[in-house]
Design an enzyme around this catalytic site. Structure first.
Site, short mmCIF file in Angstrom:
data_model
loop_
_atom_site.label_atom_id
_atom_site.label_comp_id
_atom_site.label_asym_id
_atom_site.label_seq_id
_atom_site.Cartn_x
_atom_site.Cartn_y
_atom_site.Cartn_z
N HIS A 273 0.84 -1.20 0.00
CA HIS A 273 0.00 0.00 0.00
C HIS A 273 0.88 1.26 0.00
CE1 HIS A 273 -3.35 -2.63 0.48
NE2 HIS A 273 -3.04 -2.96 1.73
N ASP A 324 -5.30 -8.22 -2.97
CA ASP A 324 -5.55 -7.92 -1.57
C ASP A 324 -6.82 -8.58 -1.04
OD1 ASP A 324 -5.42 -6.88 0.97
OD2 ASP A 324 -5.47 -4.79 0.39
#
Length: 457
Positions: A273, A324
Site C-alpha cells: 500500500h 488484496d
C-alpha cells in the site's frame, strides 16, 4: 504441484524481453523454459493460437477474504471506513474452519488464474483455531493454502504473517485478532513448519511478513527479520491516515520514514500500500530498491486514498499489483485502476507511460511484471530460458482486439476488454485455463458455493 516431462510449444505471437515476435518455439522442462526460438517451424509442436504475454504476478492477497466480498457494502450508522470494514472481516473469519479456508483459497486462486495472474504472494495471517489456540499442527492453515495452490496449479510465494500487538507502542490485541497473534518463538515454529509444508510444491518460496508497524514492536520486528533467511519480506505500511497519525504520535516519524530508518529495507522488501507518503519518503523509498505493493481495486473499495504513483515512478520506484481483499479479481483491472487513480488525482491522461508515444498499457504491464517477480522472489514474469513457463494467452479473435497489433493489444486488454480477452493460461508449462475457464472450475466453484452459503447464513 510437481512438474515433470517436456512440452514443445509454438506461440503464434508473443511478448519477449526484446519485443514482439511471431511463431515462437518454447521448450519447457519441469515447468521451466529451457529455450525460446522466434520464427520457428511448427513441426512437432503444440501450436498455441493467440497472443502470449508473460503471466502477471499477484504480489498481495488474503485469499480467505474472497468469501466476504460484498458483505461490507451496507452503510453503517457512522462514517464507514477501513476500520469499520475490518470489523466485518473479524466477524466473518471467526466462523472459518480449515476446510473452509482451503475451499475459499482455491476459488480465489482459480479466479486469479482466469483473470490473468499466474503467481501469488499470499500474505497469510489466519493461523489459529476459532478460539485463538494454535492447531495441533501449527501450520494447519498454511498447509491449506499450499494445498489450494497445488489444486489449481498456482505458482506460490507464501508469507506467514507475524502479528503480535493491537496498536503502536505494544498495545494489546483485541478479540477479533486472536486467530492472528503469535509471539516470536511461536512465529519461528510456524515459519519453520510452513517451510516444511511448502517443499511439497515445486518452485514454491517462503518469505516473512511482519503485518504492520502497529502490529509489532521494534524489538519483535528485529527478531522476526533475523528469521527471514534470504526470502522476501513484505509489510503493510501507511495504508490509512490514522496509521500515519498514530505512528507520528508514537515515534515522531511517519511510518515509511520510520521503517527506512530502522530496518535495512532493500530489494527483498515489498511495502504494501504505502499510500500516504511525503516527498522525502517517496525519494527514499524509491532509492531503497524495495517494491511498492499496490492493490488499487481494494484501496479504492476501502477508501484508503491514492498512491503517489506519478512522483514515485519519476523517482525511479518499482511497483507490482495485488488483489488484496479479492473483492474483484482481475490483473488488468488492477493496472487500469492504478492509472485511473492518477488521472483523477492529476486531471490528466496516460500519466504512467514514461515518454511521448509510449503505450500506457505496455508500460504498466512491464513494470508490474518486473516488480511482481522481484516481490515474489521467483524467476517469473519473462518469457526467456530459466524462467517459469507462465503465459496468459489473449484471444486475437476477440472483437476488442480486432485489427490491433503489438502494444495496442495490451492497451485494449488493460483498458477495454479486461479478462474477457483471456482465452488460455499456462502455468509451469501446463494449461490450466482453456476457453476462459479453469479446467477444474465446476468442482472448485461447487465446493466454494456450499462453503460460503453455510458461513453467510
Amino acid at each position: 504441484m510437481t512438474e515433470s516431462g517436456t512440452r514443445r510449444l509454438l506461440l503464434e505471437r508473443a511478448l519477449l524481453p526484446g519485443g514482439w515476435a511471431q511463431d515462437v518455439a518454447v521448450d519447457v522442462e519441469g515447468g521451466t523454459i529451457v529455450s525460446v526460438t522466434p520464427g520457428a517451424a511448427p513441426v512437432g509442436r503444440d501450436r498455441i493460437a493467440g497472443i502470449a504475454l508473460p503471466g502477471l504476478p499477484n504480489l498481495h492477497s488474503h485469499t480467505f477474504q474472497r468469501g466476504m466480498a460484498g458483505l461490507a457494502e451496507t452503510r453503517g450508522p457512522t462514517g464507514d471506513s477501513f476500520w469499520t470494514w475490518r470489523q466485518v472481516m473479524y466477524r466473518f473469519l471467526a466462523h472459518l474452519t480449515p476446510d473452509d479456508v482451503e475451499a475459499v483459497a482455491a476459488y480465489a486462486m482459480m479466479e486469479m488464474l482466469e483473470g490473468g495472474f499466474t503467481a501469488l504472494a499470499e500474505f497469510h495471517y489466519l493461523h489459529h483455531d476459532q478460539d485463538g489456540r494454535p492447531y495441533a499442527d501449527i501450520g494447519e492453515l498454511a498447509g491449506r493454502i499450499v494445498a489450494a495452490a497445488a489444486k489449481v496449479n498456482m505458482g506460490l510465494t507464501i508469507l506467514p504473517v507475524f502479528y503480535a500487538q493491537g496498536g503502536f507502542g505494544g498495545a494489546a490485541s483485541n478479540e477479533g485478532q486472536k486467530r492472528f497473534v503469535c509471539d516470536v518463538d511461536m512465529y519461528a515454529r510456524l515459519l519453520e513448519r510452513t517451510r516444511q509444508i511448502a517443499r511439497a510444491m515445486d518452485d514454491a518460496v517462503v518469505g516473512i511478513a511482519p503485518h504492520s508497524l502497529r502490529a509489532v514492536t521494534p524489538e519483535s520486528l528485529d527478531a522476526v527479520l533475523n528469521l527471514a533467511e534470504d526470502g522476501p519480506v513484505h509489510i503493510h505500511v501507511a495504508e490509512q491516515m490514522k496509521e500515519v497519525e498514530d505512528c507520528l504520535a508514537w515515534s515522531g516519524h511517519r511510518p515509511v520514514a520510520w521503517l527506512l530508518d530502522h530496518a535495512h529495507v532493500d530489494r527483498r522488501w515489498c511495502l504494501v500500500h504505502a499510500t500516504h507518503l511525503d516527498a522525502a519518503e517517496i525519494r527514499d523509498f524509491a532509492y531503497s530498491g524495495a517494491v511498492a505493493g499496490l492493490c488499487p481495486i481494494t484501496e479504492a473499495n476501502l477508501g484508503d486514498g491514492i498512491f503517489p504513483g506519478v512522483d514515485f515512478l519519476a523517482a525511479g520506484g518499482s511497483f507490482g499489483v495485488g488483489s488484496d481483499s479479492n473483492v474483484q479479481i482481475t490483473a488488468s483491472g488492477e493496472l487500469r485502476q492504478f492509472e485511473y487513480s492518477q488521472r483523477l488525482q492529476h486531471r490528466g491522461r496516460n500519466l504512467l507511460a514514461e515518454r511521448e508515444g509510449q503505450s500506457t498499457g505496455r508500460s504498466l504491464y512491464d513494470k508490474a511484471l518486473a516488480g511482481g517477480a522481484q516481490a515474489l522472489g521467483r524467476r517469473i514474469g519473462r518469457l526467456e530460458p530459466g524462467h517459469r513457463a507462465d503465459f496468459v494467452i489473449l484471444d486475437d479473435a476477440h472483437p476488442d482486439l480486432a485489427g490491433l497489433s503489438e502494444d495496442a493489444v495490451i492497451d485494449a486488454y488493460v483498458f477495454v476488454a479486461d479478462r474477457a480477452a483471456i482465452d488460455a493460461v499456462i502455468v509451469g508449462g501446463r494449461t490450466v485455463v482453456a476457453n476462459g475457464r479453469h479446467v477444474l472450475r465446476g468442482e472448485i466453484a461447487e465446493r466454494y458455493a456450499h462453503t460460503v452459503a453455510r458461513i453467510r447464513s
